[in-house]
Design an enzyme around this catalytic site. Structure first.
Site, PDB file in Angstrom:
ATOM      1  CB  VAL A   1      -1.002  -0.004   1.266  1.00  0.00           C
ATOM      2  CG1 VAL A   1      -2.057  -0.870   0.984  1.00  0.00           C
ATOM      3  CG2 VAL A   1      -0.167  -0.134   2.562  1.00  0.00           C
TER       4      VAL A   1
ATOM      5  NE  ARG B   1       3.372   7.268  -4.093  1.00  0.00           N
ATOM      6  CZ  ARG B   1       2.231   7.910  -3.446  1.00  0.00           C
ATOM      7  NH1 ARG B   1       1.426   6.937  -2.875  1.00  0.00           N
ATOM      8  NH2 ARG B   1       1.916   9.226  -3.011  1.00  0.00           N
TER       9      ARG B   1
ATOM     10  CG  ASP C   1      -4.541   0.336  -3.173  1.00  0.00           C
ATOM     11  OD1 ASP C   1      -5.760   0.150  -3.715  1.00  0.00           O
ATOM     12  OD2 ASP C   1      -4.265   1.608  -2.706  1.00  0.00           O
TER      13      ASP C   1
ATOM     14  CD  GLU D   1      -0.877   3.573  -9.117  1.00  0.00           C
ATOM     15  OE1 GLU D   1      -1.296   4.852  -8.742  1.00  0.00           O
ATOM     16  OE2 GLU D   1      -0.278   2.856  -8.055  1.00  0.00           O
TER      17      GLU D   1
ATOM     18  CG  HIS E   1      -2.840   4.883  -5.755  1.00  0.00           C
ATOM     19  ND1 HIS E   1      -1.582   5.196  -6.228  1.00  0.00           N
ATOM     20  CD2 HIS E   1      -3.165   5.320  -4.329  1.00  0.00           C
ATOM     21  CE1 HIS E   1      -1.196   5.884  -5.248  1.00  0.00           C
ATOM     22  NE2 HIS E   1      -1.957   5.923  -4.013  1.00  0.00           N
TER      23      HIS E   1
ATOM     24  CB  SER F   1      -5.358   1.381   0.600  1.00  0.00           C
ATOM     25  OG  SER F   1      -4.488   2.348   0.578  1.00  0.00           O
ATOM     26  CB  ALA F   2      -5.436   6.420   1.530  1.00  0.00           C
TER      27      ALA F   2
HETATM   28  C1  GLV Z   1      -1.639   8.151  -1.543  1.00  0.00           C
HETATM   29  O1  GLV Z   1      -1.147   7.308  -2.203  1.00  0.00           O
HETATM   30  C2  GLV Z   1      -0.690   9.101  -0.976  1.00  0.00           C
HETATM   31  O2  GLV Z   1       0.462   9.366  -0.987  1.00  0.00           O
HETATM   32  O3  GLV Z   1      -1.469   9.895  -0.045  1.00  0.00           O
END
Ligand code: GLV
Length: 360
Positions: A253, A255, A279, A284, A303, A305-306
């Site tokens: 999760v 990079r 993720d 991308e 991408h 997860s957050a």
């Molecule tokens: C998302 O990938 C972030 O870095 O906030």
């Protein structure tokens, strides 16, 4: 690491245009350039305190020359290095992300622009997502969905997660939140960070990157939650996967470029790893014809997860709080150490000193 000097970083200097002849002074509001195709929410709250100019990549270079501050709303952009001005440019750059890897290019690092990130918004959502992935793999939810689609009633026993071992790489707030949530599920979690910390108040011992290979033979789960820096690029490669226990699983999760994807696929094919979840990917969006989509045992998500409902408002609120500090010449939150590539030890969201090891 916070900004104390209004003179160097505040918006007011050089923005006061004196119209001497008329005996009149007009104050020009600072120009805040917003990089992104989408309009961020809530920014009109500062429309009487800043001139806001939202640009896409094609107009970025022009906009940056005049900007006092830059909000990187589209944080996955690759456009900044080419667009950054030779001279001048924004004195404050805030990114709507935890990772600042897209901002670590030489001209910005050399400039005296201060970089801040969105630490504080993402930690718990990412931790929940990782827990979701771990449980999904242990309970074979993908296999259950496949069988449901083919209307097949096939009972199987699944795995317990309590008592299994996880190594979480990334000792910043995201890795720590992941470790906390996995710990609450009964996993025995070892945290690995850039620097070892023998006496961490919460986790006891935090291991250094150099100790990672030695920890892997015992790990059932390896979770990557580290920032992308020169030190972590390609960290998860064939050498590390070969150290893992047969049947272990991997989650990224952080990079995409932390992982050598071909090596991961090889480890899945040969059964060294029983499963993996990415993720974040090197490319991308992942193109529809990428072979990664159909690797057995590999879960791919875009991408996300957050990103929980309300995340854009949370990001905007954090920016606005920082804007208020900037406009008032007060210390900014979440100041990135340009030499490390993340917000370092002692910088908590809101600027409260604490003792955490740094990460994204
Ligand atoms: C998302 O990938 C972030 O870095 O906030």
């Amino acid at each position: 690491m916070s900004i104390g000097s209004k003179d160097r970083h505040g918006p007011d200097q050089a923005r006061i245009a004196a119209t001497e002849g008329l005996g009149m002074r007009t104050t020009e509001l600072p120009l805040v350039v917003v990089l992104g195709e989408q309009e961020p929410p809530l920014l009109d709250r500062i429309k009487d305190r800043a001139r806001l100019r939202r640009v896409g990549e094609p107009h970025l270079a022009d906009a940056l020359r005049a900007a006092d501050a830059l909000l990187v709303w589209d944080f996955l952009t690759d456009a900044l290095p080419a667009a950054w001005p030779e001279e001048g440019g924004p004195r404050w750059v805030h990114t709507a992300s935890a990772g600042v890897d897209k901002l670590l290019f030489p001209a910005l690092l050399r400039s005296d622009a201060v970089i801040t990130n969105s630490r504080g918004v993402f930690e718990e959502p990412i931790a929940e997502y990782v827990a979701g992935l771990v449980l999904a793999m242990a309970k074979d939810l993908p296999g259950t969905l496949d069988r449901q689609r083919s209307r097949t009633w096939q009972h199987r026993a699944t795995e317990r997660v309590a008592g299994t071992r996880a190594v979480v790489v990334g000792g910043g707030p995201i890795g720590r939140a992941v470790a906390r949530v996995l710990g609450a599920l009964g996993l025995r979690v070892t945290l690995v960070s850039r620097r070892a910390r023998p006496h961490d108040a919460e986790f006891g011992r935090v291991h250094g990157f150099g100790e990672l290979p030695g920890l892997l033979p015992e790990a059932d789960w390896l979770v990557s939650a580290a920032p992308l820096t020169d030190e972590t690029a390609d960290l998860f490669d064939a050498t590390l996967f070969a150290r893992m226990k047969r049947g272990a699983r991997f989650v990224n999760v952080g990079r995409g470029p932390l992982v050598v994807e071909d090596d991961l696929v090889a480890a899945l094919h040969e059964g060294r790893l029983a499963g993996a979840a990415l993720d974040v990917l090197r490319q991308e969006p992942l193109p529809a014809d990428s072979p990664l989509w159909s690797v057995p045992g590999l879960l791919i998500s875009p991408h996300m997860s957050a990103d929980t409902h309300g995340w854009l408002e949370d990001l905007a609120e954090l920016f606005l709080a920082n804007f208020a500090c900037w406009a008032a010449g007060r210390p900014l939150r979440n100041v990135v150490d340009k030499t490390l590539g993340y917000v370092p030890v002692g910088e908590a969201p809101g600027g409260t000193p604490h003792t955490e090891e740094g990460s994204s």
